[in-house]
Design a protein around this motif. Sequence first.
Motif, PDB file in Angstrom:
ATOM      1  N   LEU A  82      12.215  -0.479  43.669  1.00 39.56           N
ATOM      2  CA  LEU A  82      12.755   0.529  44.533  1.00 39.56           C
ATOM      3  C   LEU A  82      13.877   1.489  43.753  1.00 39.56           C
ATOM      4  CD1 LEU A  82      13.484  -1.454  47.875  1.00 39.56           C
ATOM      5  CD2 LEU A  82      12.192   0.654  47.738  1.00 39.56           C
ATOM      6  N   GLN A  83      14.575   0.903  43.092  1.00 39.27           N
ATOM      7  CA  GLN A  83      15.543   1.578  41.849  1.00 39.27           C
ATOM      8  C   GLN A  83      14.789   2.506  41.213  1.00 39.27           C
ATOM      9  OE1 GLN A  83      19.117   1.707  41.826  1.00 39.27           O
ATOM     10  NE2 GLN A  83      18.484   3.311  40.876  1.00 39.27           N
ATOM     11  N   ALA A  84      13.814   2.001  40.587  1.00 42.34           N
ATOM     12  CA  ALA A  84      12.834   2.804  39.823  1.00 42.34           C
ATOM     13  C   ALA A  84      12.263   4.217  40.428  1.00 42.34           C
ATOM     14  CB  ALA A  84      11.575   2.027  39.184  1.00 42.34           C
ATOM     15  N   ARG A  85      11.745   3.994  41.773  1.00 49.00           N
ATOM     16  CA  ARG A  85      11.291   4.985  42.472  1.00 49.00           C
ATOM     17  C   ARG A  85      12.472   5.839  42.997  1.00 49.00           C
ATOM     18  NH1 ARG A  85       6.235   5.296  40.881  1.00 49.00           N
ATOM     19  NH2 ARG A  85       5.229   3.069  41.424  1.00 49.00           N
ATOM     20  N   ILE A  86      13.550   5.362  43.310  1.00 43.15           N
ATOM     21  CA  ILE A  86      14.747   6.274  43.767  1.00 43.15           C
ATOM     22  C   ILE A  86      15.294   7.063  42.391  1.00 43.15           C
ATOM     23  CG2 ILE A  86      17.066   6.244  44.433  1.00 43.15           C
ATOM     24  CD1 ILE A  86      16.319   4.152  46.200  1.00 43.15           C
ATOM     25  N   THR A  87      15.159   6.381  41.376  1.00 41.93           N
ATOM     26  CA  THR A  87      15.613   7.351  40.001  1.00 41.93           C
ATOM     27  C   THR A  87      14.513   8.485  39.934  1.00 41.93           C
ATOM     28  OG1 THR A  87      16.734   5.298  39.133  1.00 41.93           O
ATOM     29  CG2 THR A  87      15.918   7.031  37.578  1.00 41.93           C
ATOM     30  N   GLU A  88      13.156   7.835  40.109  1.00 42.22           N
ATOM     31  CA  GLU A  88      12.107   8.815  39.639  1.00 42.22           C
ATOM     32  C   GLU A  88      12.240  10.240  40.746  1.00 42.22           C
ATOM     33  OE1 GLU A  88       7.275   8.960  39.871  1.00 42.22           O
ATOM     34  OE2 GLU A  88       8.395   7.215  40.163  1.00 42.22           O
ATOM     35  N   TYR A  89      12.807   9.754  41.975  1.00 40.50           N
ATOM     36  CA  TYR A  89      12.925  10.832  43.132  1.00 40.50           C
ATOM     37  C   TYR A  89      13.895  11.819  42.600  1.00 40.50           C
ATOM     38  CZ  TYR A  89      12.862  12.490  48.027  1.00 40.50           C
ATOM     39  OH  TYR A  89      12.835  13.308  49.044  1.00 40.50           O
ATOM     40  N   GLU A  90      14.915  11.252  42.230  1.00 38.85           N
ATOM     41  CA  GLU A  90      16.124  12.107  41.781  1.00 38.85           C
ATOM     42  C   GLU A  90      15.723  12.918  40.592  1.00 38.85           C
ATOM     43  OE1 GLU A  90      20.833  11.542  40.249  1.00 38.85           O
ATOM     44  OE2 GLU A  90      19.353   9.791  39.639  1.00 38.85           O
ATOM     45  N   GLU A  91      14.836  12.414  39.770  1.00 33.73           N
ATOM     46  CA  GLU A  91      14.462  13.365  38.785  1.00 33.73           C
ATOM     47  C   GLU A  91      13.531  14.472  39.219  1.00 33.73           C
ATOM     48  OE1 GLU A  91      11.766  13.024  34.577  1.00 33.73           O
ATOM     49  OE2 GLU A  91      12.781  11.206  35.309  1.00 33.73           O
ATOM     50  N   TYR A  92      12.606  14.026  39.863  1.00 31.91           N
ATOM     51  CA  TYR A  92      11.666  14.938  40.564  1.00 31.91           C
ATOM     52  C   TYR A  92      12.524  16.034  41.451  1.00 31.91           C
ATOM     53  CZ  TYR A  92       8.044  17.116  43.671  1.00 31.91           C
ATOM     54  OH  TYR A  92       7.242  17.766  44.209  1.00 31.91           O
ATOM     55  N   LEU A  93      13.537  15.708  42.233  1.00 34.68           N
ATOM     56  CA  LEU A  93      14.132  16.686  42.883  1.00 34.68           C
ATOM     57  C   LEU A  93      14.925  17.781  41.675  1.00 34.68           C
ATOM     58  CD1 LEU A  93      15.645  14.570  45.873  1.00 34.68           C
ATOM     59  CD2 LEU A  93      13.765  16.549  45.831  1.00 34.68           C
ATOM     60  N   SER A  94      15.390  17.053  40.845  1.00 32.61           N
ATOM     61  CA  SER A  94      16.176  18.113  39.863  1.00 32.61           C
ATOM     62  C   SER A  94      15.263  18.921  38.996  1.00 32.61           C
ATOM     63  CB  SER A  94      16.918  17.114  39.077  1.00 32.61           C
ATOM     64  OG  SER A  94      16.021  16.596  37.758  1.00 32.61           O
ATOM     65  N   LYS A  95      13.975  18.651  39.147  1.00 37.50           N
ATOM     66  CA  LYS A  95      13.013  19.537  38.245  1.00 37.50           C
ATOM     67  C   LYS A  95      11.871  20.143  38.920  1.00 37.50           C
ATOM     68  CE  LYS A  95      13.272  16.350  33.993  1.00 37.50           C
ATOM     69  NZ  LYS A  95      12.823  15.504  33.111  1.00 37.50           N
ATOM     70  N   VAL A  96      11.876  19.937  40.113  1.00 37.01           N
ATOM     71  CA  VAL A  96      10.707  20.627  41.027  1.00 37.01           C
ATOM     72  C   VAL A  96      10.944  22.156  40.906  1.00 37.01           C
ATOM     73  CG1 VAL A  96      11.735  20.676  43.113  1.00 37.01           C
ATOM     74  CG2 VAL A  96       9.209  20.450  42.982  1.00 37.01           C
ATOM     75  N   GLN A  97       9.777  22.656  40.503  1.00 34.99           N
ATOM     76  CA  GLN A  97       9.613  24.225  40.700  1.00 34.99           C
ATOM     77  C   GLN A  97       8.664  24.612  41.791  1.00 34.99           C
ATOM     78  OE1 GLN A  97      11.335  26.159  38.188  1.00 34.99           O
ATOM     79  NE2 GLN A  97      12.411  24.192  37.668  1.00 34.99           N
ATOM     80  N   ILE A  98       9.078  25.598  42.668  1.00 35.90           N
ATOM     81  CA  ILE A  98       8.583  25.881  43.734  1.00 35.90           C
ATOM     82  C   ILE A  98       7.737  27.311  43.424  1.00 35.90           C
ATOM     83  CG2 ILE A  98       8.500  26.261  46.231  1.00 35.90           C
ATOM     84  CD1 ILE A  98      11.109  24.234  46.005  1.00 35.90           C
ATOM     85  N   THR A  99       6.640  27.469  43.795  1.00 36.46           N
ATOM     86  CA  THR A  99       5.870  28.880  43.688  1.00 36.46           C
ATOM     87  C   THR A  99       5.188  29.051  45.381  1.00 36.46           C
ATOM     88  OG1 THR A  99       5.262  28.597  41.609  1.00 36.46           O
ATOM     89  CG2 THR A  99       4.086  30.274  42.758  1.00 36.46           C
ATOM     90  N   TYR A 100       5.569  30.336  45.769  1.00 36.31           N
ATOM     91  CA  TYR A 100       5.020  30.688  46.977  1.00 36.31           C
ATOM     92  C   TYR A 100       3.973  31.461  46.963  1.00 36.31           C
ATOM     93  CZ  TYR A 100       9.780  28.986  48.341  1.00 36.31           C
ATOM     94  OH  TYR A 100      10.874  28.089  48.386  1.00 36.31           O
ATOM     95  N   GLU A 101       2.879  31.292  47.740  1.00 38.22           N
ATOM     96  CA  GLU A 101       1.583  31.963  47.652  1.00 38.22           C
ATOM     97  C   GLU A 101       1.265  32.334  48.930  1.00 38.22           C
ATOM     98  OE1 GLU A 101      -1.401  30.295  45.106  1.00 38.22           O
ATOM     99  OE2 GLU A 101       0.015  30.616  43.447  1.00 38.22           O
TER     100      GLU A 101
END
Length: 101
Positions: A82-101
């Motif tokens: 769980l700790q590993a997944r929560i850390t991964e989630y934090e990293e994902y949220l900090s790096k996600v790039q959104i494109t609108y189409e």
Amino acid sequence: MNERDYQVIVSKDLEDLIPVFMRNRHKELDSLRVALAAADFEQLRQLGHRMKGVGNSYGFTHVSTLGKYIEDGARSGDRAGLQARITEYEEYLSKVQITYE
């Protein structure tokens, strides 16, 4: 994860909703951390289940995938996982790039 995994394509119809969606994901991250610190596996399970549903609805498949892992980890009481997944989630949220189409 590679750089491509952080790229999300969202329908232009949802563009106005994404800022609120992202704020809610950050609040969710905080809730996950608090629940893990308290060893509240039922809360973690519920949060993971919610993530599974909401992620795909907005085109964020990785949020749904992590939600499944968190839900499963909460059921089994896997604190380290769980700790590993929560850390991964934090990293994902900090790096996600959104494109609108």
